[in-house]
Design an enzyme around this catalytic site. Structure first.
Site, short mmCIF file in Angstrom:
data_model
loop_
_atom_site.label_atom_id
_atom_site.label_comp_id
_atom_site.label_asym_id
_atom_site.label_seq_id
_atom_site.Cartn_x
_atom_site.Cartn_y
_atom_site.Cartn_z
CG ASP A 42 -3.96 2.14 -3.68
OD1 ASP A 42 -3.50 2.74 -4.68
OD2 ASP A 42 -4.72 2.69 -2.86
CG ASN A 64 -2.06 5.89 -3.50
OD1 ASN A 64 -3.16 6.29 -3.89
ND2 ASN A 64 -1.86 5.44 -2.28
CG ASP A 97 -12.41 4.30 -2.41
OD1 ASP A 97 -11.85 3.22 -2.15
OD2 ASP A 97 -12.03 5.39 -1.92
CE1 TYR A 115 -3.28 2.81 0.21
CE2 TYR A 115 -3.01 2.87 2.59
CZ TYR A 115 -3.57 3.38 1.44
OH TYR A 115 -4.41 4.46 1.51
#
Length: 533
Positions: free
Chosen positions: A414, A416, A521, A372
């Site tokens: 993720d 990002n 989400d 993450y």
């Protein structure tokens, strides 16, 4: 005596009210410099002044004597058609007062003053007009001033042209999801060559407790429907107490019935923040699914759970990716030991590892690291930390794994960052350059990682033509339904894993999203890796 008393009474009224005057005949008329709207005024003689159509009030002055014509109100005061010399001094003074003229001097001067006024008067009618209410008409305002005010008022009533918004800079609007082909059939490969296809799923759940509370069957359904071997979660927001809490039924409970063992990494620097988890399908060295390496206990920043119950059959599940008819117990000719990983936590840097952002699974033939990646923040306050420290240290860690173990690596989760134009629905929008995940610095840092010998599996397999395939949508903006998203979730692998060479032991075969999976989400993303026998 009568004339003297009448004059005295008129003087008394003028003294009491500056807005009224009393003529020598006893008729009271309203005189005012300020308007008070339209209203009737009854004179002392019993007459009512006339109102005009525009709401103005007009008062007539009565004749000074019975011989003067009542139809010419000015003649009584100015002396028009009358022998002024026959009038007495008090009567002359009364007329001068009515006209607002000087009353001092001898009789001859008074007569001359009245006669000269008659010759210079612009109109034969003496009127007092109230044109507007006091709030809109100032004392002493001239007709020119009133005309200007009227023009301004008229201009104010004209409709003003509407201000048109400046057209926003045009940008890409890619919301249609183009179809992509299913590239691999793991079941057929097992029958033909005896290989086993390992399915790895990554999902940012945006809070594991929330998803278990709101959609408790989301994770069991996901792994069963799609035949997942390794489930990697990000942003679990768990603390050690949450994992051990029997009421929450996480550690020792979650996905145990489905045959998975769990490993958790929790943030210790900030409560309820970040966090990752991994669920691995249990295998044993003799080939069945009853064994596996259990995480012994939670340390200061991670925990785990496990179990020994056999996983449920996938016969009743439905899916379009081979999960419905996939026999996860049939691993072909592959040695079960190749499906059992060693587990480690962090990337070897204490400044990063306190946030619980990484878990590594060292399979015998490759390394899989669940990540993450830190968000740069709404104000980009962590942008420098993310690009100059985290990204560089992560690359160093993955290169070290690859070198030390002499096998390929995959990092996923993720990350990002929306790397290319195809990874955003609105590429070219001005705000993207200053938004976390789409800054030039983040994209450049990500590119440096790829240039070090790694590949974005989804884009390598499906190319630039795969448009509209996103993994994140803003819930606040309601962007999921119209597919206004970003691709923030990736599988980054050593480039040689994409080559199907004879000596290759593990080959990346397919990658795709599961956009209909709700609960967060983000949506889950999947990687299929063939493990050769």
């Amino acid at each position: 005596l009568r004339l003297i008393s009448v004059s005295a009474f008129g003087l008394f009224l003028r003294t009491c009210s500056p807005t009224s005057a009393f003529t020598h005949t006893g008729a009271l008329s309203l005189r005012s410099a300020r308007g008070y709207g339209s209203f009737p005024v009854r004179t002392l003689a019993g007459t009512t002044p006339a109102h005009t159509a525009t709401g103005t009030l007009t008062t007539n002055r009565r004749a000074a004597s019975t011989s003067a014509s009542t139809n010419d109100p000015t003649s009584a005061a100015s002396g028009k058609g009358e022998d002024l010399g026959a009038l007495r001094v008090p009567e002359l003074k009364d007329r001068l007062r009515d006209l607002g003229l000087k009353v001092g001097g001898r009789k001859a001067e008074l007569v001359e003053r009245l006669q000269s006024h008659h010759l210079t008067a612009p109109s034969t009618e003496a009127t007092t007009t109230i044109a507007m209410p006091p709030s809109k008409r100032k004392s002493g305002a001239s007709e020119a001033d009133e005309a200007d005010a009227a023009k301004r008022a008229a201009s104010d009533t004209k409709p003003k042209p509407k201000k048109t918004k400046k057209a926003a800079a045009d940008h890409q609007r890619q919301t249609e999801r183009t179809p992509i082909a299913k590239l691999w059939d793991g079941g057929a490969a097992t029958k033909e060559s005896g290989s086993y296809t390992l399915k790895v799923c990554s999902w940012n759940v945006a809070g594991l407790r929330a998803i278990l509370r709101n959609t408790p069957e989301a994770l069991p359904d996901l792994v069963t429907k799609h035949g997942i071997d390794v489930l990697c979660l990000q942003e679990t927001k768990l603390q050690e107490v949450h994992v051990d809490d029997p009421k929450l039924k996480i550690g020792g409970h979650l996905l145990v019935e489905q045959g998975y063992e769990a490993h958790y990494s929790c943030s210790t620097t900030k409560k309820g923040y970040s966090g990752t988890a991994v669920f691995v399908k249990k295998r044993s060295a003799d080939g069945d699914d009853k064994g596996g390496k259990k995480q012994a206990s939670l340390s200061a920043f991670f925990g785990g759970g496990g179990g020994t119950k056999k996983g449920k059959s996938c016969a009743n599940a439905t899916a379009d990716d081979g999960g419905s008819d996939r026999d996860m117990n049939n691993i072909g000719k592959v040695d079960a030991k190749n499906l059992i990983p060693d587990v480690s936590f962090g990337i070897g840097k204490s400044k990063h590892d306190g946030e619980g952002r990484s878990i590594s699974l060292d399979f015998p033939q490759f390394t899989l690291t669940n990540l993450y990646v830190p968000n740069s923040g709404q104000k980009l306050d962590r942008l420098q930390y993310r690009t100059e420290e985290w990204d560089k240290d992560l690359l160093e860690y993955m290169q070290g794994k690859e070198s030390e173990r002499n096998c390929p690596v995959i990092w996923l989760g993720d990350l990002n960052v929306a790397y290319k134009a195809a990874d955003t629905w609105n590429e070219g929008a001005k705000h993207l350059a200053k938004s976390a995940g789409t800054t030039q610095q983040e994209r450049a840092s990500f590119e440096q990682q790829l240039e070090a010998g790694y590949a974005d599996a989804f884009r390598e397999l499906h190319g630039k033509e795969a448009l509209g395939h996103y993994s994140y949508w803003s819930q606040r903006a309601g962007n999921r339904e119209p597919n206004k998203g970003l691709r923030l979730d990736y599988f980054i692998c050593s480039k040689d894993m994409l080559q199907d060479a004879k000596e290759s032991k593990v080959v990346v075969r397919d990658s795709y999203m599961i956009p209909d999976q709700k609960g967060s989400d983000h949506c889950p993303v999947v990687l299929e890796v063939e493990i050769k026998c």
